[in-house]
Scaffold this motif. Structure first.
Motif, PDB file in Angstrom:
ATOM      1  N   SER A 152      17.580  -9.013  22.072  1.00 13.80           N
ATOM      2  CA  SER A 152      17.247  -8.509  23.411  1.00 13.80           C
ATOM      3  C   SER A 152      15.737  -8.501  23.627  1.00 13.80           C
ATOM      4  O   SER A 152      15.256  -8.800  24.729  1.00 13.80           O
ATOM      5  CB  SER A 152      17.819  -7.099  23.593  1.00 13.80           C
ATOM      6  OG  SER A 152      17.211  -6.187  22.689  1.00 13.80           O
ATOM      7  N   ASN A 153      14.983  -8.190  22.573  1.00 10.89           N
ATOM      8  CA  ASN A 153      13.524  -8.231  22.699  1.00 10.89           C
ATOM      9  C   ASN A 153      13.018  -9.664  22.868  1.00 10.89           C
ATOM     10  O   ASN A 153      12.055  -9.905  23.608  1.00 10.89           O
ATOM     11  CB  ASN A 153      12.876  -7.592  21.468  1.00 10.89           C
ATOM     12  CG  ASN A 153      13.020  -6.086  21.464  1.00 10.89           C
ATOM     13  OD1 ASN A 153      12.959  -5.443  22.496  1.00 10.89           O
ATOM     14  ND2 ASN A 153      13.232  -5.516  20.287  1.00 10.89           N
ATOM     15  N   GLY A 201      13.711 -10.619  26.269  1.00 10.76           N
ATOM     16  CA  GLY A 201      12.737  -9.909  27.095  1.00 10.76           C
ATOM     17  C   GLY A 201      11.421 -10.658  27.156  1.00 10.76           C
ATOM     18  O   GLY A 201      10.768 -10.707  28.209  1.00 10.76           O
ATOM     19  N   ASN A 252      12.643  -4.618  31.350  1.00 15.55           N
ATOM     20  CA  ASN A 252      13.724  -3.980  32.098  1.00 15.55           C
ATOM     21  C   ASN A 252      13.315  -2.694  32.798  1.00 15.55           C
ATOM     22  O   ASN A 252      14.168  -2.035  33.400  1.00 15.55           O
ATOM     23  CB  ASN A 252      14.903  -3.695  31.155  1.00 15.55           C
ATOM     24  CG  ASN A 252      15.469  -4.964  30.534  1.00 15.55           C
ATOM     25  OD1 ASN A 252      15.563  -5.985  31.202  1.00 15.55           O
ATOM     26  ND2 ASN A 252      15.835  -4.895  29.266  1.00 15.55           N
ATOM     27  N   GLN A 274      21.086  -7.351  17.415  1.00 12.69           N
ATOM     28  CA  GLN A 274      21.221  -7.250  18.869  1.00 12.69           C
ATOM     29  C   GLN A 274      19.903  -6.838  19.523  1.00 12.69           C
ATOM     30  O   GLN A 274      19.492  -7.408  20.533  1.00 12.69           O
ATOM     31  CB  GLN A 274      22.325  -6.248  19.214  1.00 12.69           C
ATOM     32  CG  GLN A 274      22.620  -6.140  20.696  1.00 12.69           C
ATOM     33  CD  GLN A 274      23.778  -5.203  20.974  1.00 12.69           C
ATOM     34  OE1 GLN A 274      24.328  -4.604  20.057  1.00 12.69           O
ATOM     35  NE2 GLN A 274      24.147  -5.067  22.229  1.00 12.69           N
ATOM     36  N   ASN A 275      19.252  -5.833  18.952  1.00 14.03           N
ATOM     37  CA  ASN A 275      17.982  -5.372  19.532  1.00 14.03           C
ATOM     38  C   ASN A 275      16.901  -6.445  19.427  1.00 14.03           C
ATOM     39  O   ASN A 275      16.096  -6.630  20.352  1.00 14.03           O
ATOM     40  CB  ASN A 275      17.526  -4.096  18.830  1.00 14.03           C
ATOM     41  CG  ASN A 275      18.441  -2.920  19.123  1.00 14.03           C
ATOM     42  OD1 ASN A 275      19.080  -2.879  20.174  1.00 14.03           O
ATOM     43  ND2 ASN A 275      18.520  -1.982  18.198  1.00 14.03           N
ATOM     44  N   ALA A 283      11.881  -5.739  25.438  1.00 12.73           N
ATOM     45  CA  ALA A 283      13.002  -5.395  26.310  1.00 12.73           C
ATOM     46  C   ALA A 283      12.652  -4.215  27.206  1.00 12.73           C
ATOM     47  O   ALA A 283      13.058  -4.161  28.371  1.00 12.73           O
ATOM     48  CB  ALA A 283      14.242  -5.074  25.469  1.00 12.73           C
TER      49      ALA A 283
END
Length: 684
Positions: free
Chosen positions: A461-462, A465, A517, A457-458, A513
């Motif tokens: 997300s990166n 990003g 963000n 997941q991370n 990410a």
């Protein structure tokens, strides 16, 4: 870019290519599933493509039509006959092309043919199905269900047809290189006799009757019969085509291509070598093959040497002849390609040499797979390096001249995706060569996709990003950015994180990410204007007229200063030219592109220790060193203006005021206290 697209297309086609059995099923479906109304023996080879139908003679005593309508009818029938003949000819050509494709796949990828896990015929599952059909036939016969018995008998025969086709192609794929012309003829004759043994008329009547009914069993009879007919027609036509074109299955090894077998025979015919061959028979070789093997290795080694040294030096000199910014990168890629080409030529030469040693038998499958993996991996690596060179030479060197906003990180992203595709294609080709079912692998990846997505997941997300940073154009490589926890110059925007070099020369790695963000400052997104702001304090003893004159002189000096931005000095057309032609938004162009021309000089405040003059302006240059030089020159000129108006710089100070009456009274008290102390007797 034009050279990269064909590589991508080729990789996509290789990855998405159908397997042998999928191709066979597609040929059957395309040419042999046209519904026909059976009359006599439906299961029969179709009419030859070049066969023509003879026109029926006119009835005796009937005159040929002589009217215009009759002539037109004859012309129409003739055109229809010609069109039908052309259609049959095109159909035959299309079938032959498909048969050649099937033979090519059989020779190039025999591992796909000899694979029990295929969609056409699975021996293990077929045996279970055959046992079930036989049981059903026995039970239905016992109870007198003749229609169900016919259905299952046709299904059993259709299963046997698929088994015969499967066995034929497996035998052909594994033995065609070792089979002589007589062996091939015997094999064709064997399967042709099986086709002739099928009693077509036995089930044709049941099929015709079943087509008139709509019950479930009748529909199943029609379906099973049409499948059987499809396999029969395909197999009979394919056997006939291969039997009449045996040259399609001639095995051409490297020896036959270069006629090395004749040279080997001549070498072995030498009397001295013939004696040595007597001892070499123990290891299944001879002097002819050994000498050819050594010569091939010498040629391969010499070619590798020429590529590694001579060709490298020639290309290096050509690159260094005309200097460019990408020369270092090109030289690095060229140097990186030397060893892969060296390995590629040696591996190819060694494979050719081993094929000579194993002659007349083909190279063992495991050994062939080993060389295939080496050559495939080396070629993939070379392609990646070539694409590196193409991208940087054509997109960076030439593309930036045409498009100033071409971002390096976008090029890096595209390049990384292309490299990943090349690696995936290479791995897929190797797995297919090993006989792995790619469809099953893809299906397994699809089932486990959710678990992988949750675990990564991370990482995902990166990656998203990164896409947000690129498409929002938040910052680019080389920009000076500032976040809550980091400040410095962007070194590289990677898939997962961004590397930032701080001003104290430390490296910080920040997840994409986080940068995408959270708020950040981009000090490099400025075109004109870097702020100069200062408070100039003069003493309270200054004359009002001098202060007002100094303010006006400072403003005049800034307006005339070549390094200070002002509306009169910055050309508005230059700003509007920076606007993209495709941009339709109503926005402030000055704010978007970072253009500041504000210039303010005013008496600002009466501070505790000074009268403050506010100086607020922007330098034209946004480069730090140039900004410092302009700021220094402005400060020196302001100093000179203040001196010319007899003004002094103020600094923090305190003034002490004394009251004369309080001083006199305090002095008297101090004097009297001192006298009393002197009059006091001393101790003895």
């Amino acid at each position: 870019m034009k050279k990269v697209l064909p590589l991508l297309l080729l990789g996509t086609l290789l990855f998405a290519a159908a397997t042998f059995w999928q191709t066979l099923m597609a040929i059957e479906k395309e040419f042999y599933t046209v519904p026909e109304t059976p009359k006599t023996a439906v299961i029969a080879p179709p009419m030859e493509a070049n066969a023509t139908k003879t026109a029926a003679p006119a009835a005796k005593g009937t005159a040929a039509p002589t009217s215009v309508a009759g002539a037109a009818m004859q012309a129409a029938e003739k055109r229809a006959s010609v069109q039908k003949s052309e259609d049959l000819s095109n159909l035959a050509d299309a079938k032959i092309a498909k048969f050649n494709v099937l033979l090519g796949m059989l020779k190039e990828r025999p591992y796909e043919v000899d694979n029990p896990e295929n969609p056409f015929y699975n021996p293990q599952k077929a045996e279970q199905q055959r046992s079930r059909l036989r049981t059903r036939i026995a039970v239905n016969k016992q109870y007198g269900y003749d229609l169900a018995v016919t259905r299952d008998q046709i299904a059993l025969l259709e299963l046997d047809a698929r088994q015969q086709i499967y066995n034929f192609f497996v035998d052909l794929a594994t033995k065609w290189t070792d089979m002589s012309g007589d062996d091939l003829h015997k094999m064709f004759q064997k399967y042709t006799q099986w086709l002739q043994s099928i009693d077509a008329g036995k089930y044709t009547k049941a099929y015709i009757e079943a087509k008139k009914n709509s019950d479930k069993i009748s529909r199943q009879i029609v379906e099973n019969y049409e499948k059987l007919r499809m396999h029969y027609l395909f197999f009979s036509e394919f056997l006939e085509y291969v039997a009449t074109n045996p040259s399609m299955l001639h095995y051409r090894s490297i020896l036959s291509i270069f006629k090395l077998d004749e040279i080997i025979d001549r070498i072995n015919s030498v009397e001295a070598f013939a004696k040595i061959n007597t001892d070499l028979r123990i290891i299944h070789t001879d002097m002819g093959r050994l000498i050819i093997f050594i010569l091939i290795m010498i040629v391969a080694w010499g070619s590798s040497y020429l590529l590694y040294f001579k060709l490298y030096r020639f290309l290096r000199d050509r690159i260094e002849a005309e200097y460019h910014d990408t020369d270092e990168m090109l030289l690095s890629n060229l140097d990186g390609m030397r060893r892969p080409f060296f390995i590629l030529v040696l591996a190819f030469g060694f494979r050719m040499g081993l094929e000579v040693l194993f002659h007349p038998a083909p190279l063992p499958d495991k050994l062939a797979l080993f060389f295939y993996a080496i050559i495939l991996g080396t070629v993939a690596y070379i392609v990646i390096i070539i694409i590196d060179s193409l991208f940087f030479d054509y997109m960076v060197k030439k593309g930036e001249l045409q498009n100033k906003q071409l971002r390096q990180e976008l090029i890096n992203l595209i390049l990384s995706i292309i490299k990943a595709i090349i690696v995936i294609v290479a791995i897929s080709m190797l797995l297919v060569r090993m006989g792995v079912n790619i469809t099953g692998v893809v299906a397994s990846l699809g089932i486990g996709g959710l678990a992988v997505a949750l675990a990564a997941q991370n990482t995902l997300s990166n990656f998203f990003g990164l896409l947000k940073i690129i498409f929002d154009n938040s910052f680019s490589q080389g920009d000076w950015i500032e976040t809550k926890d980091a400040e410095g110059t962007v070194v590289e925007i990677g898939f997962i994180s961004t590397m930032i070099r701080t001003f104290d020369n430390a490296m910080i790695v920040v997840p994409n990410a986080t940068l995408a963000n959270n708020p950040l400052k981009n000090w490099s997104k400025r075109t004109v204007g870097r702020r100069i702001k200062m408070q100039i304090g003069v003493t309270y003893g200054s004359r009002r007229e001098d202060v007002v004159a100094a303010v006006e002189d400072i403003k005049r000096m800034l307006l005339e200063h070549p390094g200070i931005a002002s509306p009169k000095k910055v050309d508005g057309k230059e700003i509007f030219q920076r606007r993209s032609r495709r941009e339709k938004k109503l926005i402030s162009l000055e704010d978007k592109y970072g253009v500041k021309t504000t210039l303010l000089v005013y008496l600002d405040e009466f501070a505790d220790s000074s009268i403050n003059i506010l100086v607020y302006c922007y330098s034209k240059s946004v480069v730090w060193q140039e900004w410092l030089e302009v700021k220094q020159d402005v400060m020196l000129k302001i100093w000179q203006i203040l001196e010319s108006h007899n003004l002094e710089f103020a600094f923090p100070s305190e003034s002490i005021y004394f009251d004369p009456d309080n001083i006199e009274e305090s002095f008297k008290k101090l004097t009297m206290g001192q006298a009393k102390l002197e009059a006091k007797p001393q101790a003895t």
